[in-house]
Write an enzyme that holds these catalytic residues in place. Structure first.
Site, PDB file in Angstrom:
ATOM      1  CE  LYS A 121      -2.001  -1.090   3.931  1.00  0.00           C
ATOM      2  NZ  LYS A 121      -1.269  -2.337   4.232  1.00  0.00           N
ATOM      3  NE  ARG A 134      -4.535  -1.267   9.776  1.00  0.00           N
ATOM      4  CZ  ARG A 134      -3.503  -0.802   9.066  1.00  0.00           C
ATOM      5  NH1 ARG A 134      -3.569   0.351   8.491  1.00  0.00           N
ATOM      6  NH2 ARG A 134      -2.414  -1.535   8.956  1.00  0.00           N
ATOM      7  NE  ARG A 170       7.075  -2.677   6.401  1.00  0.00           N
ATOM      8  CZ  ARG A 170       5.742  -2.677   6.417  1.00  0.00           C
ATOM      9  NH1 ARG A 170       5.061  -2.115   5.430  1.00  0.00           N
ATOM     10  NH2 ARG A 170       5.107  -3.251   7.404  1.00  0.00           N
ATOM     11  NE  ARG A 212       5.803  -0.220  10.290  1.00  0.00           N
ATOM     12  CZ  ARG A 212       4.665  -0.443   9.652  1.00  0.00           C
ATOM     13  NH1 ARG A 212       4.525  -0.067   8.401  1.00  0.00           N
ATOM     14  NH2 ARG A 212       3.669  -1.047  10.265  1.00  0.00           N
ATOM     15  NE  ARG A 262       1.606  -4.622  11.491  1.00  0.00           N
ATOM     16  CZ  ARG A 262       2.834  -4.584  10.968  1.00  0.00           C
ATOM     17  NH1 ARG A 262       3.877  -4.927  11.714  1.00  0.00           N
ATOM     18  NH2 ARG A 262       3.017  -4.210   9.728  1.00  0.00           N
TER      19      ARG A 262
HETATM   20  P1  ADP Z   1       1.120  -1.735   7.444  1.00  0.00           P
HETATM   21  O1  ADP Z   1       1.832  -0.830   6.477  1.00  0.00           O
HETATM   22  O2  ADP Z   1       1.981  -2.874   7.846  1.00  0.00           O
HETATM   23  O3  ADP Z   1      -0.226  -2.134   6.939  1.00  0.00           O
HETATM   24  P2  ADP Z   1       0.522   0.643   8.991  1.00  0.00           P
HETATM   25  O4  ADP Z   1       1.736   1.469   8.958  1.00  0.00           O
HETATM   26  O5  ADP Z   1      -0.583   0.986   8.054  1.00  0.00           O
HETATM   27  O6  ADP Z   1       0.933  -0.886   8.795  1.00  0.00           O
HETATM   28  O7  ADP Z   1      -0.089   0.620  10.465  1.00  0.00           O
HETATM   29  C1  ADP Z   1       0.729   0.374  11.585  1.00  0.00           C
HETATM   30  C2  ADP Z   1      -0.125   0.328  12.833  1.00  0.00           C
HETATM   31  O8  ADP Z   1      -0.787   1.595  13.017  1.00  0.00           O
HETATM   32  C3  ADP Z   1      -1.263  -0.690  12.831  1.00  0.00           C
HETATM   33  O9  ADP Z   1      -0.819  -1.989  13.236  1.00  0.00           O
HETATM   34  C4  ADP Z   1      -2.234  -0.073  13.851  1.00  0.00           C
HETATM   35  O10 ADP Z   1      -1.777  -0.285  15.177  1.00  0.00           O
HETATM   36  C5  ADP Z   1      -2.099   1.413  13.558  1.00  0.00           C
HETATM   37  N1  ADP Z   1      -3.073   1.854  12.546  1.00  0.00           N
HETATM   38  C6  ADP Z   1      -2.812   2.194  11.241  1.00  0.00           C
HETATM   39  N2  ADP Z   1      -3.930   2.560  10.607  1.00  0.00           N
HETATM   40  C7  ADP Z   1      -4.948   2.444  11.496  1.00  0.00           C
HETATM   41  C8  ADP Z   1      -6.361   2.662  11.443  1.00  0.00           C
HETATM   42  N3  ADP Z   1      -6.971   3.065  10.319  1.00  0.00           N
HETATM   43  N4  ADP Z   1      -7.077   2.446  12.583  1.00  0.00           N
HETATM   44  C9  ADP Z   1      -6.492   2.050  13.709  1.00  0.00           C
HETATM   45  N5  ADP Z   1      -5.175   1.801  13.833  1.00  0.00           N
HETATM   46  C10 ADP Z   1      -4.393   1.998  12.743  1.00  0.00           C
HETATM   47  P1  ADP Z   2       2.208  -1.892   3.207  1.00  0.00           P
HETATM   48  O1  ADP Z   2       2.232  -0.380   3.189  1.00  0.00           O
HETATM   49  O2  ADP Z   2       0.997  -2.472   2.535  1.00  0.00           O
HETATM   50  O3  ADP Z   2       2.407  -2.463   4.576  1.00  0.00           O
HETATM   51  P2  ADP Z   2       4.817  -1.660   1.850  1.00  0.00           P
HETATM   52  O4  ADP Z   2       4.517  -0.778   0.685  1.00  0.00           O
HETATM   53  O5  ADP Z   2       5.545  -1.093   2.988  1.00  0.00           O
HETATM   54  O6  ADP Z   2       3.451  -2.408   2.332  1.00  0.00           O
HETATM   55  O7  ADP Z   2       5.615  -2.926   1.276  1.00  0.00           O
HETATM   56  C1  ADP Z   2       6.167  -3.920   2.158  1.00  0.00           C
HETATM   57  C2  ADP Z   2       7.575  -4.290   1.690  1.00  0.00           C
HETATM   58  O8  ADP Z   2       7.477  -5.040   0.464  1.00  0.00           O
HETATM   59  C3  ADP Z   2       8.476  -3.099   1.397  1.00  0.00           C
HETATM   60  O9  ADP Z   2       9.795  -3.414   1.802  1.00  0.00           O
HETATM   61  C4  ADP Z   2       8.391  -2.936  -0.128  1.00  0.00           C
HETATM   62  O10 ADP Z   2       9.625  -2.405  -0.657  1.00  0.00           O
HETATM   63  C5  ADP Z   2       8.152  -4.358  -0.607  1.00  0.00           C
HETATM   64  N1  ADP Z   2       7.243  -4.429  -1.766  1.00  0.00           N
HETATM   65  C6  ADP Z   2       6.158  -3.652  -2.016  1.00  0.00           C
HETATM   66  N2  ADP Z   2       5.549  -4.011  -3.173  1.00  0.00           N
HETATM   67  C7  ADP Z   2       6.263  -5.063  -3.666  1.00  0.00           C
HETATM   68  C8  ADP Z   2       6.154  -5.877  -4.856  1.00  0.00           C
HETATM   69  N3  ADP Z   2       5.168  -5.699  -5.743  1.00  0.00           N
HETATM   70  N4  ADP Z   2       7.070  -6.853  -5.009  1.00  0.00           N
HETATM   71  C9  ADP Z   2       8.069  -7.049  -4.105  1.00  0.00           C
HETATM   72  N5  ADP Z   2       8.234  -6.320  -2.976  1.00  0.00           N
HETATM   73  C10 ADP Z   2       7.354  -5.325  -2.751  1.00  0.00           C
END
Ligand code: ADP
Ligand code: ADP
Ligand code: ZN
Length: 231
Positions: free
Chosen positions: A13, A89, A128, A163, A174
């Site tokens: 994302k 979410r 990551r 992170r 998660r």
């Molecule tokens: P990821 O990229 O792995 O999906 P995020 O960076 O989006 O993780 O989110 C990290 C953490 O922040 C989540 O595990 C949650 O604790 C909190 N968080 C993010 N977005 C939301 C939301 N829309 N509502 C509640 N908590 C959230």
């Molecule tokens: P999210 O925001 O959904 O948690 P991220 O964008 O942070 O996910 O992506 C998670 C990890 O996977 C990062 O290290 C990113 O560089 C890698 N990644 C993202 N998209 C791809 C893809 N299409 N193929 C391989 N690795 C990817």
């Protein structure tokens, strides 16, 4: 352009949101990033409360999250739209967003689900890292910087961070939260004819192209391209 990117942790994302900001000229809004910014401030009591929630991998309460989003999309830079990464979410957040946009007289253009094979997510999350200077995302295997230890985007050295919540225990929680709280959003947007799904297992460029194509007006109907079931 007002869009939502949906997908489990590690789906891509954030990666796709930052690529789409240039194309559409709108900012990406990551609730995770907004929370992590607050956690950094040791004098912010709310930040310390949020830290405990992020460490556990559960959801920050709606009253905090929804208010934060509502304030953020009132900023000037959102006048042409925004890309939401990590919000909503849960169904209650999706409902709150619908109500909020109605009150602000704004309309969503699309909701894109980045579909991924769950077994591959652990590898994505484990590898990551990102630049603390500019936020650019990287991966040990899939997206290494051109020069070791130097950010491709802002050219700073020694700024890479991982992170705290990208550890096995928190990731498991998660994923559980994703299945129980977030996945029910998919039928919510399908019923409204807004959900499109792209194959998030393709390489990053292909995923970007698939999202752009799904968002084209001619593909405006529901599930413009959802040949494959993910989950
Ligand atoms: P990821 O990229 O792995 O999906 P995020 O960076 O989006 O993780 O989110 C990290 C953490 O922040 C989540 O595990 C949650 O604790 C909190 N968080 C993010 N977005 C939301 C939301 N829309 N509502 C509640 N908590 C959230
Ligand atoms: P999210 O925001 O959904 O948690 P991220 O964008 O942070 O996910 O992506 C998670 C990890 O996977 C990062 O290290 C990113 O560089 C890698 N990644 C993202 N998209 C791809 C893809 N299409 N193929 C391989 N690795 C990817
Ligand atoms: Zn950088």
């Amino acid at each position: 352009m007002r869009i939502i990117l949906l997908g489990p942790p590690g789906a891509g994302k954030g990666t796709q949101a930052s690529r789409l900001t240039a194309k559409y000229g709108v900012p990406s809004i990551s609730t995770g990033d907004l929370f992590r910014a607050r956690v950094k401030d040791p004098n912010d009591p709310l930040g310390q409360q949020i830290k405990a929630i992020l460490d556990a991998g559960t959801l920050v309460p709606d009253e905090i999250t929804v208010k934060m989003i509502s304030e953020r999309i009132d900023h000037d830079d959102c006048k042409n739209g925004f890309i939401l990464d990590g919000f909503p979410r849960s169904v209650s957040q999706a409902e709150a967003l619908e109500k909020m946009l109605k009150e602000k007289n704004l309309k969503l253009d699309g909701v894109v689900q980045i579909g991924v094979d769950e077994e591959k997510l652990v590898e994505r999350i484990a590898g990551r890292f990102s630049c603390s200077g500019c936020g650019e995302g990287y991966h040990d295997k899939f997206k290494q910087p051109a020069h070791a230890n130097t950010c491709d985007k802002c050219h700073k050295t020694g700024t890479f961070v991982r992170r705290a919540d990208d550890n096995e225990k928190t990731v498991r929680e998660r994923m559980h939260i994703y299945h129980t709280q977030t996945e029910p959003i998919l039928p919510y947007y399908t019923e409204r004819g807004m959900l499109k799904t792209v194959d998030g297992m393709a390489d990053m460029d292909h995923v970007t192209a698939a999202i752009e194509s799904a968002l084209e007006p001619k593909n405006g109907g529901a599930a413009a391209n959802s040949p494959k079931k993910f989950g």
